[in-house]
Motif scaffolding. Structure first.
Motif, PDB file in Angstrom:
ATOM      1  N   PHE A 185      -1.553   2.432  -9.994  1.00  0.00           N
ATOM      2  CA  PHE A 185      -1.992   1.712  -8.472  1.00  0.00           C
ATOM      3  C   PHE A 185      -1.607  -0.043  -8.871  1.00  0.00           C
ATOM      4  O   PHE A 185      -0.951  -0.304  -8.478  1.00  0.00           O
ATOM      5  CB  PHE A 185      -2.812   1.949  -8.260  1.00  0.00           C
ATOM      6  N   SER A 217       2.315   1.891  -3.558  1.00  0.00           N
ATOM      7  CA  SER A 217       1.063   1.931  -4.481  1.00  0.00           C
ATOM      8  C   SER A 217       1.177   3.027  -4.613  1.00  0.00           C
ATOM      9  O   SER A 217       0.754   4.163  -5.131  1.00  0.00           O
ATOM     10  CB  SER A 217       0.488   0.884  -5.011  1.00  0.00           C
ATOM     11  N   ALA A 218       0.398   3.534  -2.933  1.00  0.00           N
ATOM     12  CA  ALA A 218       0.149   5.143  -2.748  1.00  0.00           C
ATOM     13  C   ALA A 218       1.316   6.744  -3.418  1.00  0.00           C
ATOM     14  O   ALA A 218       0.599   6.910  -4.130  1.00  0.00           O
ATOM     15  CB  ALA A 218      -0.311   5.287  -1.001  1.00  0.00           C
ATOM     16  N   LEU A 219       2.235   6.374  -2.672  1.00  0.00           N
ATOM     17  CA  LEU A 219       3.053   7.172  -2.701  1.00  0.00           C
ATOM     18  C   LEU A 219       3.256   7.027  -4.045  1.00  0.00           C
ATOM     19  O   LEU A 219       4.576   7.877  -5.028  1.00  0.00           O
ATOM     20  CB  LEU A 219       4.544   6.841  -2.135  1.00  0.00           C
ATOM     21  N   TRP A 264       1.185  -2.384  -7.739  1.00  0.00           N
ATOM     22  CA  TRP A 264       0.960  -3.438  -6.737  1.00  0.00           C
ATOM     23  C   TRP A 264       1.190  -4.620  -7.119  1.00  0.00           C
ATOM     24  O   TRP A 264       1.478  -5.570  -6.301  1.00  0.00           O
ATOM     25  CB  TRP A 264      -0.499  -3.006  -6.086  1.00  0.00           C
ATOM     26  N   LEU A 301       0.663  -1.051   0.125  1.00  0.00           N
ATOM     27  CA  LEU A 301       0.068   0.355  -0.251  1.00  0.00           C
ATOM     28  C   LEU A 301       0.291   1.340   0.538  1.00  0.00           C
ATOM     29  O   LEU A 301       0.764   2.413  -0.879  1.00  0.00           O
ATOM     30  CB  LEU A 301      -0.854  -0.005   1.105  1.00  0.00           C
ATOM     31  N   LEU A 302       1.992   1.391   0.950  1.00  0.00           N
ATOM     32  CA  LEU A 302       2.611   2.383   0.738  1.00  0.00           C
ATOM     33  C   LEU A 302       3.528   2.185  -0.425  1.00  0.00           C
ATOM     34  O   LEU A 302       3.560   3.926  -1.036  1.00  0.00           O
ATOM     35  CB  LEU A 302       3.869   2.334   1.720  1.00  0.00           C
ATOM     36  N   ALA A 346      -4.148   7.410 -12.527  1.00  0.00           N
ATOM     37  CA  ALA A 346      -3.960   6.868 -10.748  1.00  0.00           C
ATOM     38  C   ALA A 346      -4.387   5.167 -10.991  1.00  0.00           C
ATOM     39  O   ALA A 346      -3.382   4.684 -10.561  1.00  0.00           O
ATOM     40  CB  ALA A 346      -4.846   7.364  -9.666  1.00  0.00           C
ATOM     41  N   THR A 399       2.008   6.555  -6.847  1.00  0.00           N
ATOM     42  CA  THR A 399       0.849   6.845  -7.417  1.00  0.00           C
ATOM     43  C   THR A 399       0.530   8.609  -7.272  1.00  0.00           C
ATOM     44  O   THR A 399       0.283   9.319  -9.245  1.00  0.00           O
ATOM     45  CB  THR A 399      -1.006   6.223  -6.895  1.00  0.00           C
ATOM     46  N   VAL A 400       1.118   8.834  -6.104  1.00  0.00           N
ATOM     47  CA  VAL A 400       0.997  10.056  -6.447  1.00  0.00           C
ATOM     48  C   VAL A 400       2.609  11.704  -6.677  1.00  0.00           C
ATOM     49  O   VAL A 400       1.917  12.380  -7.400  1.00  0.00           O
ATOM     50  CB  VAL A 400       1.310  10.929  -4.337  1.00  0.00           C
TER      51      VAL A 400
END
Length: 296
Positions: free
Chosen positions: A222, A97-99, A226, A94-95, A218, A101-102
């Motif tokens: 992601f 993929s989220a970072l 992932w 999650l860390l 996004a 994507t941002v």
């Protein structure tokens, strides 16, 4: 002189046989109209069904000729958490993929805006370089990039995987540029007449209108991060504490035996978040992809 109207006659009841034929014709028409979609749906559903059925089998039945479980072992989904720290791996994924994507959106939105809405020298050349970067296999740059991160002492962490997205992601730039081209320039010119500079015109006018394209970009980023296996294996393979879920499946592979039922149970758990994400965001995703190719 008054006229007497004839009483309205009731329509004759439709015989049951005729009703059945009409319903059957509608069903056949629906199947014929959506035959390709139904076939593709079945093709894409069968692997998911295979994963789930294998996940609830006994260890000695998994990956045999028997495709239907003789006994249903739903406790396999609990057993995988005892075999490996999946929650920790989930946090790493999650860390990552989220970072990533941002970072991809932060770096791609201004670049795509410059390529789609501004006129400057070398614009076409930069766009061609972006397209060329999309076609460049990542294995070509692996050795120099790995040497760079080794010299910086950052291998074994997620930093080499996340940081590059904050500088350049060719696919995100290309996808957003194509979507930005579908938005008329009149809106931006009207905003500039009202006193907005380029940054405010981009953030206040363009971005709200480009939400479907941003959502599609996004989601692509992601899903890629992932499911990424090569990158985490290269940079975090030596440090199990920073493994994402894509590497967690290796925990169920022994030297002489693979617990396929637990492997498939872990695979099903890994797939679940992205499936839920797509279900809730599919409208924006489809809309973003549809409008991306309108202009070139």
């Amino acid at each position: 002189m008054t006229t007497i109207s004839a009483p309205a006659t009731k329509p004759a009841p439709v015989p049951p046989r005729v009703q059945f034929n009409r319903q059957w014709d509608k069903r056949l028409g629906f199947i014929a109209t959506h035959a390709i979609g139904i076939a593709l749906g079945v093709i894409f559903t069968l692997p998911l069904l295979f994963v789930f059925l294998t996940a609830v089998m006994k260890s000695d039945q998994a990956m045999t000729s028997s495709l239907w479980p003789t006994e249903w072992h739903f406790e396999n989904f609990v057993e995988v958490f005892k075999k490996a720290p999946l929650l920790e791996y989930f946090g790493n994924s999650l860390l990552y993929s989220a970072l990533a994507t941002v970072g991809a959106l932060v770096s791609a939105i201004p670049a795509a805006y410059g390529l789609a809405k501004l006129k400057w020298r070398g614009q076409n050349l930069f766009f061609m370089l972006t397209v060329a970067a999309m076609m460049l296999p990542p294995q070509v740059t692996v050795v120099p990039l790995y040497d760079l991160w080794v010299r910086m002492g950052l291998t074994g962490t997620l930093v080499p995987l996340i940081v590059p997205y904050f500088f350049f992601d060719a696919f995100s730039i290309f996808l957003l540029r194509q979507f930005f081209l579908t938005i008329p320039k009149d809106y931006l010119e009207a905003a500039k007449i009202d006193g907005c500079n380029e940054f405010r015109a981009m953030t206040r006018v363009l971005l709200p209108m480009a939400r479907p394209g941003i959502a599609a970009t996004a989601m692509f980023c992601f899903l890629f991060t992932w499911n990424d296996y090569f990158g985490p294996l290269l940079y975090t393979g030596e440090n199990q504490e920073h493994w994402p879920l894509s590497l967690a499946i290796a925990s169920f592979r022994g030297m002489h035996h693979v617990e396929w039922n637990l492997t498939m149970a872990a695979t099903a758990l890994i797939m679940a978040p992205v499936i839920v994400l797509f279900v809730f965001a599919q409208k924006s995703f489809v809309k973003g992809i549809t409008f991306t190719g309108v202009k070139g």
